[in-house]
Design an enzyme around this catalytic site. Sequence first.
Site, PDB file in Angstrom:
ATOM      1  N   ASP A 331       0.860  -1.182   0.000  1.00  0.00           N
ATOM      2  CA  ASP A 331       0.000   0.000   0.000  1.00  0.00           C
ATOM      3  C   ASP A 331       0.895   1.230   0.000  1.00  0.00           C
ATOM      4  OD1 ASP A 331       1.127   0.271   2.511  1.00  0.00           O
ATOM      5  OD2 ASP A 331      -0.762   0.340   3.610  1.00  0.00           O
ATOM      6  N   ASP A 333       1.453   4.777   2.361  1.00  0.00           N
ATOM      7  CA  ASP A 333       1.069   5.392   3.645  1.00  0.00           C
ATOM      8  C   ASP A 333       1.471   6.866   3.677  1.00  0.00           C
ATOM      9  OD1 ASP A 333       0.558   2.693   5.198  1.00  0.00           O
ATOM     10  OD2 ASP A 333       2.502   2.460   4.234  1.00  0.00           O
ATOM     11  N   ASP A 421      -3.233   4.362   2.895  1.00  0.00           N
ATOM     12  CA  ASP A 421      -3.548   4.694   4.289  1.00  0.00           C
ATOM     13  C   ASP A 421      -3.213   6.160   4.547  1.00  0.00           C
ATOM     14  OD1 ASP A 421      -4.275   2.090   4.836  1.00  0.00           O
ATOM     15  OD2 ASP A 421      -2.340   1.526   5.704  1.00  0.00           O
TER      16      ASP A 421
HETATM   17  N1  CTP Z   1       0.961   1.376  11.518  1.00  0.00           N
HETATM   18  C1  CTP Z   1       0.496   1.769  12.726  1.00  0.00           C
HETATM   19  N2  CTP Z   1      -0.825   1.593  13.046  1.00  0.00           N
HETATM   20  C2  CTP Z   1      -1.653   1.017  12.162  1.00  0.00           C
HETATM   21  C3  CTP Z   1      -1.192   0.610  10.914  1.00  0.00           C
HETATM   22  C4  CTP Z   1       0.149   0.800  10.617  1.00  0.00           C
HETATM   23  O1  CTP Z   1       1.252   2.292  13.528  1.00  0.00           O
HETATM   24  N3  CTP Z   1      -2.924   0.845  12.491  1.00  0.00           N
HETATM   25  C5  CTP Z   1       2.361   1.581  11.203  1.00  0.00           C
HETATM   26  C6  CTP Z   1       3.122   0.300  11.368  1.00  0.00           C
HETATM   27  O2  CTP Z   1       3.892   0.332  12.531  1.00  0.00           O
HETATM   28  C7  CTP Z   1       4.005   0.261  10.162  1.00  0.00           C
HETATM   29  C8  CTP Z   1       3.603   1.426   9.294  1.00  0.00           C
HETATM   30  O3  CTP Z   1       2.472   1.995   9.882  1.00  0.00           O
HETATM   31  O4  CTP Z   1       5.325   0.414  10.578  1.00  0.00           O
HETATM   32  C9  CTP Z   1       3.316   1.009   7.899  1.00  0.00           C
HETATM   33  O5  CTP Z   1       2.446  -0.108   7.890  1.00  0.00           O
HETATM   34  P1  CTP Z   1       2.249  -1.008   6.609  1.00  0.00           P
HETATM   35  O6  CTP Z   1       1.742  -0.194   5.489  1.00  0.00           O
HETATM   36  O7  CTP Z   1       1.407  -2.167   7.010  1.00  0.00           O
HETATM   37  O8  CTP Z   1       3.705  -1.600   6.348  1.00  0.00           O
HETATM   38  P2  CTP Z   1       4.904  -1.081   5.430  1.00  0.00           P
HETATM   39  O9  CTP Z   1       6.109  -1.125   6.272  1.00  0.00           O
HETATM   40  O10 CTP Z   1       4.577   0.207   4.782  1.00  0.00           O
HETATM   41  O11 CTP Z   1       5.039  -2.249   4.369  1.00  0.00           O
HETATM   42  P3  CTP Z   1       4.417  -2.282   2.891  1.00  0.00           P
HETATM   43  O12 CTP Z   1       5.474  -1.685   2.031  1.00  0.00           O
HETATM   44  O13 CTP Z   1       4.167  -3.712   2.581  1.00  0.00           O
HETATM   45  O14 CTP Z   1       3.161  -1.484   2.908  1.00  0.00           O
HETATM   46 MN    MN Z   2       2.765   0.461   3.717  1.00  0.00          MN
HETATM   47 MN    MN Z   3      -0.275   0.752   5.575  1.00  0.00          MN
END
Ligand code: CTP
Ligand code: MN
Ligand code: MN
Length: 497
Positions: A331, A333, A421
């Site tokens: 995703d 963020d 997100d």
């Molecule tokens: N996070 C958080 N609270 C949430 C969701 C996510 O604090 N409800 C934080 C997590 O700690 C994470 C960061 O947001 O470190 C990013 O989450 P995620 O998108 O799931 O992981 P990524 O590291 O961005 O991996 P990817 O590249 O697969 O998206």
């Molecule tokens: Mn992510």
């Molecule tokens: Mn995320």
Amino acid sequence: MLRAPVAPRPRKRSRPVEAGVPKCAEAKFEDVRIFLVERKMGSSRRSFLTQLARSKGFTVEDVLSDAVTHVVSEDIRASSLWTWLKSRAPPNLSTIRVLNIGWFTDSMREGRPVAVETRHLIQDVSPEVSPPTPVTTVSQYACQRRTTTENRNKVFTDAFEVLVEKYEFSDMEGPSLAFRRAASVLKSLPWEVRSLQATQHLPCLGEHTKAVMEDILQHGRSFEVERILSDEKYQTLKLLTSVFGVGPKTAEKWQRRGLRSLSDVLAEPGIQLNRMQQSGFLHYGDISRAVSRAEARALGSIIDEAAHAITPDAVLALTGGFRRGKEFGHDVDFIVTTPQLGKEGNLLSDVIDVLKRQGILLFCDHQASTFDMSKLPSHRFEAMDHFAKCFLILRLEGRHVDGGLHSDEGDSRGWRAVRVDLVSPPMDRYAFALLGWTGSRQFERDLRRFARLERGMLLDNHALFDKTKKEFLAATTERDIFDHLGLEYMEPWQRNA
Ligand code: CTP
Ligand code: MN
Ligand code: MN
């Protein structure tokens, strides 16, 4: 002529300044137990330093037992020191930190155990010692290991990640965490593990992990992992949890009903999908495909424009995996906020409205803020922070992406669905939110664990609380937070633990 200021010459041997050392103070740092190596130091200096440390509330052990966490030595020849330590063989030798006297004097000066830095480590200087590991240079905490996206031990970490998943599906948190930690340690190594011998000083590798590694070293694969991968239940749970909105609990329930494929689920009359799961199935092909950096950039422009249409002082920051330099993510963020305290919740709703009007909002789960500073600090970790946030699926047009979409060959739609997100912390919480949302998850877990166990502090996405001083520590940048924790700063691209 102007002269540069001259730094004070380092004292040859830093004799602590106190003359008459007072008696033992109450032990203040329960997670640190020091052992001073007498060799080279001599017994009188050793007992002097012992008393000094105890007077400052440090715990100093007289014997090298498995209670010891920090061994301090003036003998910095690593090979002979290591031979000596091994002859004493405390069972947890691999997790003990072996440090030079610099760490001890720094800690005495600060009146607390300082974070272990590279200069405190005993470097292996002896040429005849072969493994590329200086003695205990690898911390048990991910927040003290610089970890880039380059992983030289992928054969091992991929195998560990299968085990992490298997234990997660069986709701066994302990073993799942153990394999996460092991994978994280191997990811941080700038060298490839070629023998078990080379791992003997690494933290977080237990019997089970080593058995898996041994298989891979000997046979190129792990039989245990292959068994898991060919297990039908594992395959089903893995497939079902790959749908947005489907967690291990739901997947397990469906699996028990005999459902094996996504079409089984859709064809089952008794199943009520919630809104998130409906969108998950609808856009399954798109959102199970990785998002590229170019796509993330395109989405950044779209959100930035939407936020600035609402208020010119909008603040947008990329976080998550892309901020850590990853090329692909599951995703994208972002933090979206405004310097006007209290206005950030409305900003997020307004941004969502703009996206809706543009016709690109395919799904939105909006959670209003439940943030309340007076309810902090929170003593238990909560999976979710309390900031206003939304989990979205957006429609991204190929023509907005440099070099086009990262999509299937022969996909002629010209657009794809992407998970995004957004989180909106109040501006005075910005540094904590940025640090928390940049990840990786393992890096965050260990930051919190380090804060709690090594510093007596509570860290989360909202704040940092010092339990000893009973006060919140302010921060406007991530660097401030590392400083409060006494940690060397880690760049986002070094946080891929
Ligand atoms: N996070 C958080 N609270 C949430 C969701 C996510 O604090 N409800 C934080 C997590 O700690 C994470 C960061 O947001 O470190 C990013 O989450 P995620 O998108 O799931 O992981 P990524 O590291 O961005 O991996 P990817 O590249 O697969 O998206
Ligand atoms: Mn992510
Ligand atoms: Mn995320």
